[in-house]
Design a protein around this motif. Structure first.
Motif, short mmCIF file in Angstrom:
data_model
loop_
_atom_site.label_atom_id
_atom_site.label_comp_id
_atom_site.label_asym_id
_atom_site.label_seq_id
_atom_site.Cartn_x
_atom_site.Cartn_y
_atom_site.Cartn_z
N VAL A 107 0.82 -1.21 0.00
CA VAL A 107 0.00 0.00 0.00
C VAL A 107 0.86 1.26 0.00
CG1 VAL A 107 -1.65 1.35 1.37
CG2 VAL A 107 -2.01 -1.11 1.04
N VAL A 108 1.89 1.29 0.84
CA VAL A 108 2.74 2.48 0.92
C VAL A 108 3.54 2.66 -0.36
CG1 VAL A 108 4.61 3.61 2.18
CG2 VAL A 108 2.83 2.37 3.44
N ARG A 109 4.02 1.58 -0.96
CA ARG A 109 4.75 1.69 -2.22
C ARG A 109 3.87 2.26 -3.33
NH1 ARG A 109 9.72 -0.09 -3.00
NH2 ARG A 109 10.69 -1.59 -1.56
N ALA A 110 2.59 1.90 -3.31
CA ALA A 110 1.68 2.37 -4.35
C ALA A 110 1.38 3.87 -4.22
CB ALA A 110 0.38 1.57 -4.30
N LYS A 111 1.42 4.39 -2.98
CA LYS A 111 1.10 5.81 -2.77
C LYS A 111 1.94 6.35 -1.62
CE LYS A 111 -2.87 8.95 -2.47
NZ LYS A 111 -4.33 9.05 -2.24
N PRO A 112 3.24 6.47 -1.81
CA PRO A 112 4.12 6.87 -0.70
C PRO A 112 3.88 8.29 -0.22
CG PRO A 112 5.32 6.85 -2.78
CD PRO A 112 3.99 6.23 -3.05
N GLY A 113 3.21 9.12 -1.02
CA GLY A 113 2.95 10.49 -0.61
C GLY A 113 1.61 10.68 0.08
N GLY A 114 0.89 9.59 0.34
CA GLY A 114 -0.41 9.70 0.97
C GLY A 114 -0.33 9.91 2.47
N ASP A 115 -1.42 10.43 3.04
CA ASP A 115 -1.52 10.59 4.49
C ASP A 115 -1.43 9.21 5.14
OD1 ASP A 115 -2.42 10.88 7.15
OD2 ASP A 115 -3.68 12.57 6.62
N ILE A 116 -0.54 9.06 6.13
CA ILE A 116 -0.27 7.75 6.70
C ILE A 116 -1.52 7.13 7.32
CG2 ILE A 116 0.44 8.63 8.95
CD1 ILE A 116 2.04 5.71 7.03
N LEU A 117 -2.41 7.93 7.91
CA LEU A 117 -3.62 7.37 8.50
C LEU A 117 -4.55 6.83 7.42
CD1 LEU A 117 -4.51 9.83 11.41
CD2 LEU A 117 -3.41 7.59 11.53
N ASP A 118 -4.62 7.51 6.29
CA ASP A 118 -5.42 7.01 5.17
C ASP A 118 -4.83 5.70 4.64
OD1 ASP A 118 -7.08 9.20 5.38
OD2 ASP A 118 -6.07 10.32 3.79
N LEU A 119 -3.51 5.65 4.53
CA LEU A 119 -2.86 4.44 4.01
C LEU A 119 -3.07 3.26 4.96
CD1 LEU A 119 0.52 5.92 2.68
CD2 LEU A 119 -1.56 5.43 1.40
N LEU A 120 -2.96 3.51 6.26
CA LEU A 120 -3.15 2.43 7.22
C LEU A 120 -4.59 1.95 7.25
CD1 LEU A 120 -0.93 3.75 10.14
CD2 LEU A 120 -0.51 1.72 8.74
N THR A 121 -5.52 2.86 7.02
CA THR A 121 -6.92 2.45 6.92
C THR A 121 -7.14 1.53 5.74
OG1 THR A 121 -7.66 4.51 7.97
CG2 THR A 121 -9.30 3.28 6.70
N GLU A 122 -6.47 1.82 4.63
CA GLU A 122 -6.55 0.95 3.46
C GLU A 122 -5.88 -0.40 3.74
OE1 GLU A 122 -7.03 -0.60 -0.45
OE2 GLU A 122 -8.13 0.82 0.81
N VAL A 123 -4.76 -0.38 4.46
CA VAL A 123 -4.11 -1.64 4.85
C VAL A 123 -5.09 -2.48 5.67
CG1 VAL A 123 -2.26 -2.67 6.22
CG2 VAL A 123 -1.79 -0.68 4.79
N ASN A 124 -5.77 -1.85 6.60
CA ASN A 124 -6.72 -2.58 7.44
C ASN A 124 -7.86 -3.16 6.62
OD1 ASN A 124 -7.58 -3.52 9.99
ND2 ASN A 124 -9.06 -1.86 10.11
N ARG A 125 -8.35 -2.39 5.66
CA ARG A 125 -9.43 -2.90 4.81
C ARG A 125 -9.00 -4.17 4.10
NH1 ARG A 125 -10.97 -3.31 -0.23
NH2 ARG A 125 -9.06 -2.34 -1.02
N ARG A 126 -7.80 -4.15 3.53
CA ARG A 126 -7.33 -5.32 2.78
C ARG A 126 -7.09 -6.52 3.70
NH1 ARG A 126 -3.09 -3.13 -1.86
NH2 ARG A 126 -4.30 -1.30 -2.52
#
Length: 445
Positions: free
Chosen positions: A393-412
């Protein structure tokens, strides 16, 4: 679930969803009625109840029920509220419950959380709990806190709940002088929860919050990994190490530390940062080990160490004051296997650590735990779902807000069906994200 502590003021939210509750990938669809309930003990401040009304209206909860009862009767009132919702028949969109009581009297709020989680009508809908208490020596009165929160919610209704809270944390920090009790949110959200609305003809709003951490300085990472009897850990270490190096972190790796070495390595890491020749803007600590039912980590020697002790160690780092400190914990938190709930096998989660009403200031800390309190964290010879998904997830969007990225990690991670070693039935996992971040954290510009 989200959880916030500001002095002795506690705000808690448990949110669970079924897959069909997501209007689109990564975002909750809030359709149907929005129901709210205020339970206040006798003598509760009228200003607090009035401020709650303001927050509810700002979040789109126009009507709510209010009851003044003793704390001992809160559970009975929650049962009655749940039964009324189940008998209502109309589709629900979201539930918000506020509990107002004297400091230290709400000793087991998780029991109240569990009660509303049994509501059939609310299955797949967000459930937000606000636990408010006040007493002598409190850092901030609930009324003042809620008034400020209501103002931000009304001004930025298009922001997600996590973004609103992060922005509010920033305001608290700016308005506070000296030592303060730092707000902490806990979330197991699997998508953005936006309770407000934006007119369709208007352009896409700024994602906010407005402030962002400056990461122009050096970045340092410490990996403490127990590999004994933990197949696949080496793949997690390699994948996370490559990601951190790509993001500009200098990585220090220690394999198979004892429980004492966990603390010693953190202390040495902190000392090295304090003597670093150039400014340090961010630190990341990854802890990978076996774990116990009370959240403790087990060193290679089988002895216990508490993660909170390690967090406090890094919070004392002088050069990191005002800078983000990230902790990633990949460890079991007990021996339970979560089979999920309902026909879609999607689980409900409630996780509360037994903590005192007030905690020392630990600002700008982000902690990510894999799995619920008391449950197994799954891993195989290819690595853990948590670390591998996080890297993707972070590799796909390294410039994203970390809380948004972690929420996506949790969804997956939540949508995965894991075949555990105990039986052939699929099991579930879920992250717990704790944040006292006061600004947006984007690891790449």
């Amino acid at each position: 679930m989200s959880f916030l502590v500001a002095g002795t003021l506690q705000v808690a939210a448990q949110l669970a969803d079924a897959q069909d509750s997501l209007g689109r990938k990564g975002k909750y669809s809030i359709q149907g009625l929005r129901v709210a309930l205020i339970l206040s003990s006798p003598g509760a401040s009228a200003a607090t109840v009035a401020a709650l009304d303001g927050v509810f209206q700002a979040l789109g909860f126009e009507n709510c029920k209010k009851r003044e009862v003793s704390v001992q009767n809160f559970h009975e009132e929650l049962i009655l509220f749940r039964e009324q919702l189940d008998a209502h028949g109309s589709p629900m969109g979201c539930a918000l419950v506020a509990l107002v009581a004297p400091s230290r009297q709400l000793r087991q709020p998780q029991l109240l959380i569990q009660e509303l989680s049994h509501c059939k009508t609310l299955r797949g809908c967000p459930k937000v709990f606000l636990l408010l208490s006040s007493g002598s020596g409190d850092a901030q009165e609930p009324g003042d806190f809620l008034t400020g929160l209501g103002e931000i919610c009304g001004r930025c209704p298009h922001w997600s709940l996590l973004q609103l809270l992060t922005e509010f944390f920033c305001r608290i920090a700016e308005e506070s002088s000296g030592d303060t009790f730092c707000p902490v949110l806990r979330s197991s959200l699997r998508g953005a929860l936006c309770l407000g609305s934006v007119e369709p003809q208007r352009p896409e709003p700024d994602p906010g919050p407005s402030a962002q951490y400056d990461l122009c300085g050096a970045r340092a990472a410490l990996f403490l990994a127990v590999t004994r009897d933990r197949p696949g850990t080496q793949h997690d270490v390699a994948a996370l190490g490559d990601l951190c190096q790509a993001l500009g972190f200098k990585v220090t790796l220690r394999i198979d530390p004892t429980a004492q070495a966990f603390q010693e390595e953190l202390a040495q890491f902190q000392e090295r940062l304090d003597t670093h020749r150039v400014p340090v803007s961010c630190a990341l600590v990854a802890l990978m080990a076996h774990g116990g039912p009370r959240g403790q980590l087990l060193g290679a020697d089988g002895q216990e160490v508490q993660p909170e002790v390690l967090v406090q160690e890094l919070s004392c780092c002088r050069v990191l004051k005002g800078h983000p400190k990230i902790f990633l914990l990949q460890a079991c938190r007990g021996g339970k296997r979560d089979p999920g709930v309902g026909p879609t096998a999607l689980p409900w989660y409630w996780r509360w650590l037994r903590a005192p009403p007030t905690i020392p200031t630990q600002a700008d800390v982000l902690q990510v735990y894999v799995n619920t309190q008391g449950c197994v964290a799954y891993r195989d010879e290819k690595g853990s779902d948590f670390i591998q998904t996080l890297v993707d997830v972070v590799r796909a969007k390294p410039g994203g807000d970390i809380l948004d990225l972690l929420t996506e990690v949790n969804r997956r991670v939540c949508e995965l069906d894991v075949l555990g070693p105990d039986c052939d039935d699929p099991r579930k996992a879920c992250l717990e994200i704790r944040s006292s971040l006061r600004r947006r954290l984007c690891l790449q510009a």
